[in-house]
Design a protein around this motif. Sequence first.
Motif, PDB file in Angstrom:
ATOM      1  N   GLU A  95       0.816  -1.221   0.000  1.00 47.55           N
ATOM      2  CA  GLU A  95       0.000   0.000   0.000  1.00 47.55           C
ATOM      3  C   GLU A  95       0.850   1.272   0.000  1.00 47.55           C
ATOM      4  O   GLU A  95       0.306   2.369   0.104  1.00 47.55           O
ATOM      5  CB  GLU A  95      -0.940  -0.019   1.203  1.00 47.55           C
ATOM      6  N   GLY A  96       2.183   1.100  -0.105  1.00 48.53           N
ATOM      7  CA  GLY A  96       3.026   2.273  -0.283  1.00 48.53           C
ATOM      8  C   GLY A  96       3.970   2.616   0.846  1.00 48.53           C
ATOM      9  O   GLY A  96       4.566   3.700   0.840  1.00 48.53           O
ATOM     10  N   ASP A  97       4.139   1.733   1.835  1.00 48.12           N
ATOM     11  CA  ASP A  97       5.069   1.998   2.930  1.00 48.12           C
ATOM     12  C   ASP A  97       6.498   1.976   2.394  1.00 48.12           C
ATOM     13  O   ASP A  97       7.050   0.920   2.084  1.00 48.12           O
ATOM     14  CB  ASP A  97       4.906   0.938   4.013  1.00 48.12           C
ATOM     15  N   ILE A  98       7.123   3.136   2.288  1.00 49.57           N
ATOM     16  CA  ILE A  98       8.469   3.219   1.737  1.00 49.57           C
ATOM     17  C   ILE A  98       9.540   3.145   2.816  1.00 49.57           C
ATOM     18  O   ILE A  98      10.734   3.174   2.519  1.00 49.57           O
ATOM     19  CB  ILE A  98       8.655   4.513   0.914  1.00 49.57           C
ATOM     20  N   ALA A  99       9.123   3.038   4.079  1.00 50.95           N
ATOM     21  CA  ALA A  99      10.103   2.925   5.157  1.00 50.95           C
ATOM     22  C   ALA A  99      10.754   1.546   5.171  1.00 50.95           C
ATOM     23  O   ALA A  99      11.845   1.373   5.710  1.00 50.95           O
ATOM     24  CB  ALA A  99       9.439   3.187   6.504  1.00 50.95           C
ATOM     25  N   THR A 100      10.081   0.557   4.578  1.00 47.80           N
ATOM     26  CA  THR A 100      10.625  -0.802   4.525  1.00 47.80           C
ATOM     27  C   THR A 100      11.376  -1.000   3.221  1.00 47.80           C
ATOM     28  O   THR A 100      10.816  -0.834   2.139  1.00 47.80           O
ATOM     29  CB  THR A 100       9.490  -1.844   4.621  1.00 47.80           C
ATOM     30  N   SER A 101      12.658  -1.351   3.326  1.00 52.35           N
ATOM     31  CA  SER A 101      13.473  -1.596   2.135  1.00 52.35           C
ATOM     32  C   SER A 101      13.913  -3.049   2.012  1.00 52.35           C
ATOM     33  O   SER A 101      14.349  -3.475   0.950  1.00 52.35           O
ATOM     34  CB  SER A 101      14.715  -0.697   2.147  1.00 52.35           C
ATOM     35  N   SER A 102      13.787  -3.822   3.102  1.00 48.19           N
ATOM     36  CA  SER A 102      14.173  -5.232   3.042  1.00 48.19           C
ATOM     37  C   SER A 102      13.455  -6.024   4.118  1.00 48.19           C
ATOM     38  O   SER A 102      13.097  -5.485   5.172  1.00 48.19           O
ATOM     39  CB  SER A 102      15.692  -5.393   3.199  1.00 48.19           C
ATOM     40  N   TYR A 103      13.238  -7.299   3.817  1.00 44.32           N
ATOM     41  CA  TYR A 103      12.632  -8.217   4.769  1.00 44.32           C
ATOM     42  C   TYR A 103      13.715  -9.103   5.379  1.00 44.32           C
ATOM     43  O   TYR A 103      14.668  -9.498   4.708  1.00 44.32           O
ATOM     44  CB  TYR A 103      11.624  -9.129   4.079  1.00 44.32           C
ATOM     45  N   VAL A 104      13.526  -9.432   6.649  1.00 42.86           N
ATOM     46  CA  VAL A 104      14.398 -10.384   7.331  1.00 42.86           C
ATOM     47  C   VAL A 104      13.528 -11.487   7.910  1.00 42.86           C
ATOM     48  O   VAL A 104      12.531 -11.206   8.581  1.00 42.86           O
ATOM     49  CB  VAL A 104      15.202  -9.714   8.465  1.00 42.86           C
ATOM     50  N   ARG A 105      13.872 -12.723   7.641  1.00 39.99           N
ATOM     51  CA  ARG A 105      13.123 -13.844   8.194  1.00 39.99           C
ATOM     52  C   ARG A 105      14.097 -14.879   8.727  1.00 39.99           C
ATOM     53  O   ARG A 105      15.301 -14.817   8.435  1.00 39.99           O
ATOM     54  CB  ARG A 105      12.223 -14.491   7.129  1.00 39.99           C
ATOM     55  N   THR A 106      13.591 -15.826   9.503  1.00 40.95           N
ATOM     56  CA  THR A 106      14.442 -16.891  10.010  1.00 40.95           C
ATOM     57  C   THR A 106      13.727 -18.233   9.909  1.00 40.95           C
ATOM     58  O   THR A 106      12.498 -18.297  10.020  1.00 40.95           O
ATOM     59  CB  THR A 106      14.851 -16.644  11.470  1.00 40.95           C
TER      60      THR A 106
END
Length: 270
Positions: free
Chosen positions: A38-49
Amino acid sequence: MPLALTTCATASEASAALSREGARYLGGGTLLVRAVNEGDIATSSYVRTTDPALSGIEVSQQRVRIGASTTMSMILRHSALAAISRAAKAVGGPAIRNMATVGGNLFAPAPYGDFTAALQALGATVHTTGGDREIDDFLARRDGFGTQAGADAIVTAVSFDIPAEGSFRFVKVSRVKPKGVSVLSIAAVIERDAQGLVTAARIALGCMADRPMRAAAAEKALIGAPLTKAGIAGAVAVIGAKTDPITDPVASAWYRSEVLPVHFSRLLLG
């Protein structure tokens, strides 16, 4: 803008990866991915485990520990958690429950986070890679998706005592049933003596602030009272104390304040 995905073998490695600017922890993704879409530009990468320690449900006597990656559907299928199944079932429809995790729900902003209200009423402990916190303290410090203010710790599990039979109560009020967004939610653990008088009470409210909150005044007012219309009158009168309900397309703050005492009374008497 393309998003990077970092997959870590352990929760500790994932915590370290979150130190990068714009990195967000990815669990079930039901809220985070939607926000990005929906346009959240604060997130540039995902981290998962893929750390197996974050999955599964362990029961030892009356204590249960639920991994942060455990989904609502997994909770519903576990026989030892039947007492709190109603709270897990309140999280969306089947497709959402198959993805939505316990850890993710802890960070869900109002009007979401119904299961977290249940955990708060249960007095849960939140286990993170940075240490353990009681849930009231954890919620006061939470910040964003999957992190705590001033720290890169991620949630690994929650634990709590399984409530005595009949002591846990939960209601989610929504305009669209059974999976609509909450107008409000109420979770309570009420303990009574042989005469039916309340000896202990923990009450949590959803949508009455930007995150689940305790109804301390109502808890205090219930002590020593029977669960009758007259006995709960004092608690009903103060259930809205210190609340700051949200206004959104589902309901106004005024409406939430008006209907809260009604549904709280029904929950106690029901």
